[in-house]
Enzyme design. Structure first.
Site, mmCIF file in Angstrom:
data_model
loop_
_atom_site.group_PDB
_atom_site.id
_atom_site.type_symbol
_atom_site.label_atom_id
_atom_site.label_comp_id
_atom_site.label_asym_id
_atom_site.label_seq_id
_atom_site.Cartn_x
_atom_site.Cartn_y
_atom_site.Cartn_z
ATOM 1 N N GLY A 1 0.838 -1.203 0.000
ATOM 2 C CA GLY A 1 0.000 0.000 0.000
ATOM 3 C C GLY A 1 0.868 1.246 0.000
ATOM 4 O O GLY A 1 1.823 1.350 0.770
ATOM 5 N N GLY B 1 -0.578 4.455 0.097
ATOM 6 C CA GLY B 1 -1.526 5.537 0.367
ATOM 7 C C GLY B 1 -1.061 6.357 1.556
ATOM 8 O O GLY B 1 0.129 6.659 1.679
ATOM 9 N N ASP C 1 1.011 -1.161 -4.924
ATOM 10 C CA ASP C 1 -0.293 -0.503 -4.779
ATOM 11 C C ASP C 1 -0.985 -0.548 -6.130
ATOM 12 O O ASP C 1 -0.342 -0.413 -7.172
ATOM 13 C CB ASP C 1 -0.134 0.942 -4.317
ATOM 14 C CG ASP C 1 -1.420 1.502 -3.727
ATOM 15 O OD1 ASP C 1 -1.385 1.979 -2.586
ATOM 16 O OD2 ASP C 1 -2.472 1.460 -4.399
ATOM 17 N N ARG D 1 -2.731 14.323 2.700
ATOM 18 C CA ARG D 1 -1.979 13.481 3.624
ATOM 19 C C ARG D 1 -0.950 12.597 2.921
ATOM 20 O O ARG D 1 0.027 12.200 3.526
ATOM 21 C CB ARG D 1 -2.926 12.607 4.448
ATOM 22 C CG ARG D 1 -3.722 11.636 3.560
ATOM 23 C CD ARG D 1 -4.911 11.050 4.282
ATOM 24 N NE ARG D 1 -5.595 10.084 3.444
ATOM 25 C CZ ARG D 1 -6.409 10.381 2.443
ATOM 26 N NH1 ARG D 1 -6.671 11.634 2.152
ATOM 27 N NH2 ARG D 1 -6.985 9.435 1.731
ATOM 28 N N ILE E 1 -2.215 -6.729 -4.768
ATOM 29 C CA ILE E 1 -1.453 -7.632 -3.910
ATOM 30 C C ILE E 1 -1.993 -9.064 -4.015
ATOM 31 O O ILE E 1 -1.275 -10.029 -3.747
ATOM 32 C CB ILE E 1 -1.490 -7.133 -2.438
ATOM 33 C CG1 ILE E 1 -0.566 -7.963 -1.536
ATOM 34 C CG2 ILE E 1 -2.898 -7.146 -1.861
ATOM 35 C CD1 ILE E 1 0.892 -7.888 -1.884
ATOM 36 N N ASP F 1 -6.182 -0.412 3.378
ATOM 37 C CA ASP F 1 -7.397 0.224 3.859
ATOM 38 C C ASP F 1 -8.594 -0.707 3.853
ATOM 39 O O ASP F 1 -9.687 -0.277 4.091
ATOM 40 C CB ASP F 1 -7.715 1.431 2.976
ATOM 41 C CG ASP F 1 -8.043 1.005 1.567
ATOM 42 O OD1 ASP F 1 -7.768 -0.145 1.231
ATOM 43 O OD2 ASP F 1 -8.592 1.813 0.811
ATOM 44 N N ASN F 2 -8.394 -1.945 3.549
ATOM 45 C CA ASN F 2 -9.574 -2.799 3.534
ATOM 46 C C ASN F 2 -9.281 -4.178 4.096
ATOM 47 O O ASN F 2 -8.165 -4.684 4.005
ATOM 48 C CB ASN F 2 -10.161 -2.883 2.129
ATOM 49 C CG ASN F 2 -9.219 -3.572 1.171
ATOM 50 O OD1 ASN F 2 -9.236 -4.796 1.061
ATOM 51 N ND2 ASN F 2 -8.372 -2.802 0.521
ATOM 52 N N CYS G 1 -37.142 -2.364 6.163
ATOM 53 C CA CYS G 1 -38.361 -1.570 6.340
ATOM 54 C C CYS G 1 -38.022 -0.128 6.703
ATOM 55 O O CYS G 1 -38.748 0.799 6.372
ATOM 56 C CB CYS G 1 -39.275 -2.200 7.390
ATOM 57 S SG CYS G 1 -38.516 -2.318 9.001
ATOM 58 N N CYS H 1 -8.509 -20.634 15.008
ATOM 59 C CA CYS H 1 -8.501 -19.723 13.858
ATOM 60 C C CYS H 1 -8.374 -20.517 12.569
ATOM 61 O O CYS H 1 -7.533 -21.402 12.450
ATOM 62 C CB CYS H 1 -7.340 -18.753 13.976
ATOM 63 S SG CYS H 1 -7.113 -17.748 12.510
#
Lengths: 709, 340
Positions: free
Chosen positions: A28, A30, A52, A63, A100, A121-122, A178, A503
């Protein structure tokens, strides 16, 4: 003094030497990735690769400081590489524009590194990197930020919890169907509705819940979920008879008619008046007629939080409410007046019907950066908000809610990345197993938790009795908080948890199968490996979250046929991309409560005499987990960390969906932190492009579950 | 106050969503002086110019090879030139919408001159090494800032440990961020006032700090101050043995993770800070500047220390006078969460 004198002095020559020799993968480029690259190149790291898939957007520039406005549209990884190498000419950075999850970045690629730093980010990509690091036995330093909040953690196979040890919530916000369709009481409900209307008018109408035949009040009696759902349910109380449900369906079909059957076709589509008349027809249907019907049907919405008032078009146009004068002059920043909303509704429909866009009619998907789509959703949601007496939102705010935009600032990313480097250095110092005489090896364990008033070393901690060979014995998980915790902790370091034996990613041994994937069939795999070698009863095989084979109880006839049809296929020709070198299969056997990972390694030069079966299987046989499973652990804290951003999810009633996916457990001492595993870094990767889809997470047959990106 | 422009909204989008338009307007109208391009201050340059704040960078020193090793606004070709002038160009490039200027003035002891140099800024960030480790001079600067109504922050670093002091005088916080993500803020909140001790108060409290219950990492900086008070000329690496003797004299031997002896610790004050340590402390420091300007969210009163070795960052009130701000009730916090 030279460039590195301060580093050698502060870190010690031997630790610094480890730093200069380490091969680091940064996933990444970012917000966090930019900070990491800056820190790495100025801390003596020399051998760095960065991956990325994203390109630079203007909204990154506040940023992602390695980028300039002239770089907008260019690949993040490549631009970041150039900029970071400018900080230190001694450094070599390799940058890849890619996903990736692509085949080229498989286990063998990972194995060339000493350490991996996540700047993602995810959840999905973080899980993927986690699994590859487990498989390659590499230390991973994971991170995430949202606004002012952030966290880092260290993952090492066999020593710490992995990313999957605690199930993820995927940060979905859930709303009962609803609430969206009939009883909204917050702006977000109207925005979700407007996106559904967008889907009905411009996208695939079958996927829109506004066309759906499911009923609003499906299981009033069985509600056990969020307050919102429960209250909305109560509000409808009496109305929920079968007859009323029938009427609701009729209203819906009228709307669908107004939208679908009245669509301007052929030459009409080029006629501005016809298009406007169509938009007007939709307006009348959804903002006026439907509300009239529903008021009648629901006995005037007795008991509901918000009672709607129908909005005839002329009334909207004649409205004299001023648009919000307090905010700045920019249109997107202020709350539009009612007549501006009505006009914008018609205008945005007209623009979406313009010749250039018409070819996508029926397949458009809402994208927050699509100006016309955003205008439409902002106009429609604000009109609906007005009808229900809900606060209206500016286009800017609507964009944030509709697009699930994650807040992101430089400072939090800088803090989190700095901590990742701290952790990386600790790991590297440990990694080679050298007993370097440096404070890194003389420090006492971290203070256990929230009341750690002191960071000094006098306390002893029995829990940190990691073996001397453990590379994570000095590592911590750190939480970045907005308000100090306990006696003044701004960054709270906590010990790493032990792996969760149950796990599914790290709790079992991993096996590697060397085989010729171009000649072996799935049937061979099931028979020779899973049954005969591993001794599985009823295997199910998952490839990249698709089930490609399963057997056992509970399968439908057609599923059985479908799976059987896969058996004669060669491994490379299997669905979901095929099974090839580096593929990781998730093998499960529910009947034995057993699961493990099977890594495929391509090999076709077996000695036929010595190895007539032509495969090699290595790794420990998996152990049944039935005895050790602890179901309550998975159920606890189900609502504990609905982190703010992420997907909006619409569910019918309160649902078992939440129970299925939202069960992340967190150490109690971190309870004050309202965030976990939140997205950050390169936020555009997860926001714009995902397709809205019907969630497949739900196994209980809730037909009304819709996930909106 | 000029209205925010479309270009600004496009670039500042993600932070506007966090702190709101009004806070962003305040940032765009603020002027911050960063005096001393060292350690966390370099990070503050980045963080604050990205936030949209107008910066003035001031440093009388010239660029060395060591500077180029950690200050990513400098390049080898800058060696020998003025630090702030070289850095300011690249800080400006980081945000063309912002305004960055530079000054090569050195610190002045004359109070009038000092005031002149600090005038016109909303917040002043000072690096102790740029002041020649003169704690009294830092106290004079703080006093001048008080008289000018400017916030004052002082940064010091020792290897993997870094510290800052903050003085926002009588700071009025006007609102708190909402806990959720979709709301930029809450309206109708009552302002809260935070009273900060001056840096003179901090210095006067050092003896109590050294014998009190503060975290040992704060004591390290207290010892440094007590050793150098009135004797700034002792701020040279060769005085390490004297420093150790001083620690024994004042009976304060803090055990700080990552440091073995006080002599070793002393040496760390004079080497360039580690960029990742500066990244963490500079992030926290910048957030305090943003809080000071936006008047949003409770500021940290008044000393912050980060030790990379433990991964912990702590805030302490020094002098120890827990004038705790009015704590919101838990119910309110819960109500906020439910509102999201």
């Amino acid at each position: 003094m030279g460039r590195y004198a301060h580093l050698e002095r502060a870190l010690g020559a031997e630790v610094f030497a480890e730093v200069t020799q380490a091969r680091v993968l940064v996933v990444g480029a970012g917000g966090i990735g930019c900070e990491l690259l800056k820190d790495l190149v100025l801390t003596g790291f020399r051998d760095i690769e960065v991956i990325d898939l994203d390109t630079i957007d203007t909204s990154n520039l506040n940023r992602q400081f390695l980028f300039r406005s002239k770089h907008v549209g260019k690949p993040k990884s490549l631009v970041a590489r150039e900029a970071a190498m400018g900080f230190n000419p001694d450094v070599n950075i390799k940058a890849f524009l890619g996903n990736i999850k692509a085949d080229e970045f498989g286990i063998q690629y990972f194995q060339t590194f000493d350490i991996v730093l996540n700047a993602l980010d995810n959840v999905n990509a973080r899980q993927h990197v986690n699994r590859l690091c487990l498989a390659a036995n590499l230390p991973l330093i994971d991170s995430g930020t949202t606004g002012y909040l952030g966290q880092t953690t260290v993952i090492k196979k066999g020593e710490t919890q992995c990313y999957d040890c605690q199930p993820k919530t995927e940060n979905k916000k859930s709303f009962p169907i609803c609430t969206i369709r009939s009883t909204p009481d917050k702006p977000v409900h109207c925005i979700v509705w407007a996106k559904e209307l967008f889907k009905l008018m411009f996208g695939n109408p079958d996927e829109s819940m506004l066309s759906g035949s499911e009923d609003d009040f499906a299981d009033d009696g069985a509600q056990d979920g969020g307050d919102e759902a429960a209250e909305a349910g109560k509000g409808e109380g009496d109305a929920a008879s079968g007859e009323d449900q029938q009427k609701e369906r009729e209203i819906r079909s009228q709307i669908v008619d107004a939208v679908l059957k009245a669509k301007p076709e052929g030459a009409d589509a080029d006629d501005a008046d016809k298009v406007r008349a169509y938009a007007r027809g939709v307006f009348d249907a959804v903002f006026d007629n439907e509300i009239h019907f529903k008021l009648k049907l629901r006995n005037g919405y007795k008991g509901a939080k918000k009672k709607p008032t129908p909005l005839p078009f002329d009334e909207a146009m004649a409205a004299t409410d001023a648009s919000d004068p307090s905010s700045s002059g920019l249109r997107d920043q202020r709350v539009l007046s009612l007549n501006e909303c009505a006009e914008l509704f018609l205008a945005s429909v007209a623009k979406l019907w313009a010749p250039a866009r018409r070819k996508d009619m029926g397949s458009m998907e809402f994208d927050k950066d699509d100006r016309e789509a955003l205008d439409f959703v902002a106009a429609a949601s604000n009109l609906r908000s007005h009808i229900f007496g809900i606060e209206r939102k500016s286009i800017f705010e609507t964009k944030g809610i509709a697009g699930n935009i994650i807040h992101a600032i430089a400072t939090t990313n800088a803090i989190v990345a700095g901590i990742q480097i701290v952790e990386a250095i600790k790991i590297l110092a440990r990694l080679k197993g050298k007993k370097i005489s440096h404070p890194y090896f003389t420090s006492a364990p971290r203070p256990e938790s929230s009341n750690s008033s002191s960071s000094s070393s006098s306390s002893s901690n029995p829990d940190a009795s990691a073996s001397p060979t453990s590379v994570t014995s000095d590592s911590t998980a750190v939480w970045v908080v907005r308000d100090p915790i306990g006696s003044g902790n701004l960054l709270q370091a906590t010990n790493l948890d032990k792996p969760n034996p149950n796990c599914y990613s790290c709790g079992n041994s991993t096996m590697t199968l060397s085989v010729d994937a171009t000649s072996w069939t799935l049937g061979d795999l099931v028979d020779k490996i899973l049954r005969k070698s591993v001794g599985i009863n009823a295997p199910s095989i998952m490839l990249k979250s698709s089930e490609i084979y399963a057997e056992g109880d509970g399968l439908e006839e057609d599923e059985i046929e479908l799976f059987k049809a896969n058996l004669p296929k060669t491994l490379v020709d299997c669905p979901a991309g095929g099974i090839k070198d580096g593929t990781i299969l998730d093998i499960e056997d529910f009947s034995q409560s057993l699961s493990f990972k099977l890594i495929i390694s391509q090999k076709d030069d077996f000695d036929k005499d010595a190895n007539p079966d032509q495969f090699e299987l290595s790794g420990d046989a998996p152990v049944s987990k039935a005895a050790e499973s602890s179901p309550d652990e998975a159920q606890s804290n189900a609502r504990g960390d609905d982190a703010d951003d992420g997907d909006l999810e619409v569910v019918e009633g309160p649902t078992s969906a939440t129970a299925a996916v939202a069960s992340k457990k967190r150490p109690a001492e971190n309870a004050a932190v309202p965030l976990d595993e939140s997205p950050s870094g390169s936020d555009s990767a997860s926001n714009g492009s995902k397709k809205p889809k019907v969630s497949e997470d739900v196994t209980t047959g809730d037909n009304g579950v819709i996930c909106l990106d | 106050m000029s209205a925010i422009t479309g270009d600004q909204v496009a670039v500042y989008d993600r932070q506007l969503r966090l702190w709101g338009v009004q806070a962003q307007q305040r940032l765009l109208n603020a002027k911050v002086l960063i005096w001393g391009l060292e350690g966390s201050n370099v990070e503050a340059c980045k963080n604050l110019v990205l936030a949209g704040i107008a910066l003035t960078l001031r440093d009388h020193r010239t660029v060395t090879a060591a500077d180029v090793g950690f200050n990513y606004f400098l390049r080898p070709e800058d060696i020998g030139k003025n630090r702030s002038e070289c850095a300011s160009k690249r800080v400006q490039e980081m945000n063309p919408l912002g305004s960055v200027s530079s000054s090569s003035e050195g610190p002045a002891k004359n109070p009038e001159k000092l005031k002149e140099l600090l005038k016109g800024f909303d917040v002043v960030i000072v690096g102790l090494s740029c002041l020649g480790f003169d704690f009294e001079l830092a106290a004079s600067m703080d006093a001048a800032c008080r008289s000018l109504g400017a916030g004052f922050l002082l940064t010091v670093a020792a290897g993997e440990i870094a510290f800052f002091f903050s003085d926002l005088h009588e700071h009025i916080m006007q609102e708190r961020s909402a806990q959720g993500s979709t709301d930029v803020g809450q309206t109708g909140q009552n302002p809260e006032t935070f009273s900060f001790p001056s840096f003179s108060d901090w210095l006067a409290a050092v003896p109590a700090l050294l014998t009190g219950k503060s975290d040992d990492s704060f004591k390290l900086f207290g010892l440094f101050a007590s050793f150098l008070r009135g004797k700034a000329e002792r701020a040279v690496p060769s005085a390490a043995a004297d420093f150790e003797a001083h620690c024994q004299e004042v009976k304060c031997q803090p055990k700080v993770d990552g440091l073995q002896t006080m002599q070793q610790a002393f040496g760390h004050f004079f080497v360039e800070p580690l960029v990742h340590v500066a990244s963490v402390l500079g992030g926290l420091l910048s957030q305090e500047v943003i809080k000071a300007i936006t008047r949003k969210d409770p500021p940290l009163v008044n000393s912050v220390c980060f030790n990379a070795h433990t991964g912990a960052a702590l805030v302490e009130h020094c002098p120890a006078k827990p004038a705790a701000p009015v704590k919101r009730k838990a119910e309110e916090d819960v109500a906020d969460l439910l509102d999201d």
